[in-house]
Enzyme design. Structure first.
Site, PDB file in Angstrom:
ATOM      1  N   GLY A 215      40.083  17.144  68.944  1.00 33.06           N
ATOM      2  CA  GLY A 215      40.592  18.069  67.863  1.00 33.06           C
ATOM      3  C   GLY A 215      41.857  17.160  67.572  1.00 33.06           C
ATOM      4  N   SER A 216      43.002  18.117  67.927  1.00 37.88           N
ATOM      5  CA  SER A 216      44.177  17.680  67.231  1.00 37.88           C
ATOM      6  C   SER A 216      44.961  16.716  68.235  1.00 37.88           C
ATOM      7  CB  SER A 216      45.254  18.846  66.880  1.00 37.88           C
ATOM      8  OG  SER A 216      44.318  19.352  65.663  1.00 37.88           O
ATOM      9  N   THR A 217      44.549  16.620  69.540  1.00 36.99           N
ATOM     10  CA  THR A 217      45.214  15.730  70.392  1.00 36.99           C
ATOM     11  C   THR A 217      44.900  14.333  69.979  1.00 36.99           C
ATOM     12  OG1 THR A 217      43.312  15.657  71.811  1.00 36.99           O
ATOM     13  CG2 THR A 217      44.918  17.219  72.567  1.00 36.99           C
ATOM     14  N   LYS A 219      45.471  13.233  66.919  1.00 36.23           N
ATOM     15  CA  LYS A 219      46.477  12.916  65.865  1.00 36.23           C
ATOM     16  C   LYS A 219      47.556  12.111  66.594  1.00 36.23           C
ATOM     17  CE  LYS A 219      45.833  17.158  63.564  1.00 36.23           C
ATOM     18  NZ  LYS A 219      46.195  18.525  63.385  1.00 36.23           N
TER      19      LYS A 219
END
Length: 488
Positions: A215-217, A219
């Protein structure tokens, strides 16, 4: 008469030679066949004839041995078995060994030639010296904080020391007590069937052997790639990022959880986890550069061992632009273990360097004398994941997340903390309960550099979809683990 005596003596000598030749054939030529014969229990009897060496955490054993009085005399015991099961694994008289019990088996069982007082001593005496010990890198307080923080929910925690790669915590939940598998009776058989049939998979090491969409980790990786490539040169300059963002070559529009992401600067987009900004940023950076950075962090590395094998984390290298956009926000085929994401956070904390993780500090004889030591931190393999200047900017971004973004629950008074939340969609049509992620690092007020990096993932199917977020569920666990290390 003398002639008959000579004949008898010659015949006896011939019989002796034949006997010796047969013994040589059995002991040398056919020894492998006899050693591997399932009916030969001599090795098993010798293995369990003495107490097994111990696995140590902070200098204290978390394992032991119990005298059963049976033919396979000593049986393995565990202290706080469920707490350390993802590290120790089990040592079973029926089902073999796993994890450190397997990787360190020669030392623990006394079979390692280096435990002998003299070369070839074991071969001469046909015995084994006392089993040696395996000294781990774990921090007991950090391990306990991670285990208690998960509280039995499905998930995992990995923590490492950024400057060395030492694994400080490795927790998987739900867990089990390895002691129930130690023996060779009906109770061990029943436990084996029960544990393998449990749908919650308590014997699965979720921290090192299970991969998830990060997920957004992820990023963190995308931002580092874009900064290294020069796609972004100013953290506070507006980006050309429409919201919603139409995935290239499709009619699908990607949206955000909240407002304010259109053309958001990288600093704001990172703090509030804007999917549209990072999806476009991955496409602008390009597949080649995204792949290069992901692999520098450790993705697609197939032979990571700590010393037992770690499941490879993956970033697809053959993507179209729409798939690259989704992969850049930690979706599509991107998969990572919690240990891998702890390494990502550690690389930011350590000036852009990725240190090879390791779980064993040294092995010792029963009395404590060192048998073998891992390479010193300075000589252990490392590689750059990003430029040092990029790492400094990434630290800024991660600090902003904890100071005023989605990760405020990870803040520690008196410490500098950086983090990144993630809520990873999965399942058919993304209908499954999202996985809650948080990756972070912390530097104590008296420390020159960060001393701990953590990754937490929670896959709690009992939670309502709206209640499971990285900042809400995972960040407090990461904070507790970081506090435990900083206070040690």
């Amino acid at each position: 008469m003398t002639r008959h005596i000579r004949h008898a003596a010659a015949f006896c000598a011939l019989l002796l030679v034949a006997l010796l030749a047969n013994a040589l054939r059995v002991q040398v030529v056919q020894s492998g066949r006899y050693d591997d014969n399932p009916a030969n229990r001599r090795d098993s009897i010798a293995r369990y004839a003495q107490p097994r060496g111990d696995i140590l955490v902070d200098g204290a054993p978390v394992t032991g041995s119990r005298d059963t009085g049976e033919r396979l005399r000593y049986e393995r015991t565990y202290r706080d078995g469920p707490l350390y099961a993802p590290v120790t694994g089990f040592a079973s008289q029926m089902y073999g060994t796993t994890f450190l019990e397997h990787a360190g088996d020669d030392v623990l069982s006394g079979a390692d030639p280096m435990l002998s007082p003299f070369p070839l001593w074991n071969d001469v005496t046909h015995g084994r010296p006392p089993g040696g010990n395996v000294v781990t890198t774990l921090n007991r307080r950090a391990q306990q904080a991670a285990y208690e923080g998960l509280g039995g929910r499905k998930g995992a925690v990995a923590a490492v020391e950024p400057s060395t790669g030492r694994v400080l915590a490795l927790v998987s939940s739900p867990s089990y007590d390895p002691a129930v598998l130690s023996g060779n009776d009906a109770a061990a058989e029943r436990a084996w069937v029960r544990l393998n049939g449990d749908p919650d998979k308590p014997m699965l090491n979720r921290a090192a052997r299970q991969t998830y969409p990060p997920g957004s980790t992820f990023k963190v990786v995308t931002a580092a790639a874009a900064l290294d490539a020069g796609v972004i040169t100013d953290l506070d300059a507006a980006t050309d990022s429409p919201a919603p963002y139409r995935l290239p070559g499709t009619t699908t529009g990607l949206t955000n959880e909240g407002p304010g992401c259109e053309d958001a600067p990288l600093r704001d987009a990172f703090a509030w986890s804007c999917n549209t900004v990072f999806a476009k940023l991955g496409v602008d950076t390009g597949l080649a550069r995204m792949t290069r950075t992901a692999q520098a962090f450790g993705f697609n590395e197939a032979d990571v061992r700590i010393p037992f094998a770690v499941a490879p984390s993956t970033f697809d290298t053959s993507l179209d632009q729409a798939q690259l956009a989704l992969s850049s926000i930690g979706q599509f085929n991107t998969r990572a273990t919690p240990l891998q994401m702890a390494m990502v956070s550690a690389a930011v904390a350590d000036g852009g360097q990725v240190r090879t993780p390791y779980l064993v500090e040294r092995t010792t004889r029963r009395g404590g004398a060192t048998v073998a030591t891992v390479a010193t931190a300075g000589s252990r393999p490392s590689r750059p994941a990003m430029h040092p200047s990029t790492a400094r900017l990434m630290r800024e971004l991660m600090v902003d997340v904890v100071r005023e973004g989605t990760g405020t629950n990870a803040a520690i008074p008196g410490a500098v903390v950086g983090g990144k939340t993630g809520t990873a969609q999965h399942g058919l049509g993304n209908a499954g309960i999202p996985y809650a992620w948080f990756v972070s690092w912390a530097r104590g007020e008296r420390d020159m550099e960060p001393s701990v990096a953590v990754a937490v993932v929670i896959e709690d199917g009992s939670a309502r979809r709206g209640d499971i977020t990285g900042g809400g569920m995972a960040a407090p666990i990461a904070r507790a683990v970081m506090e435990a290390v900083l206070k040690s």
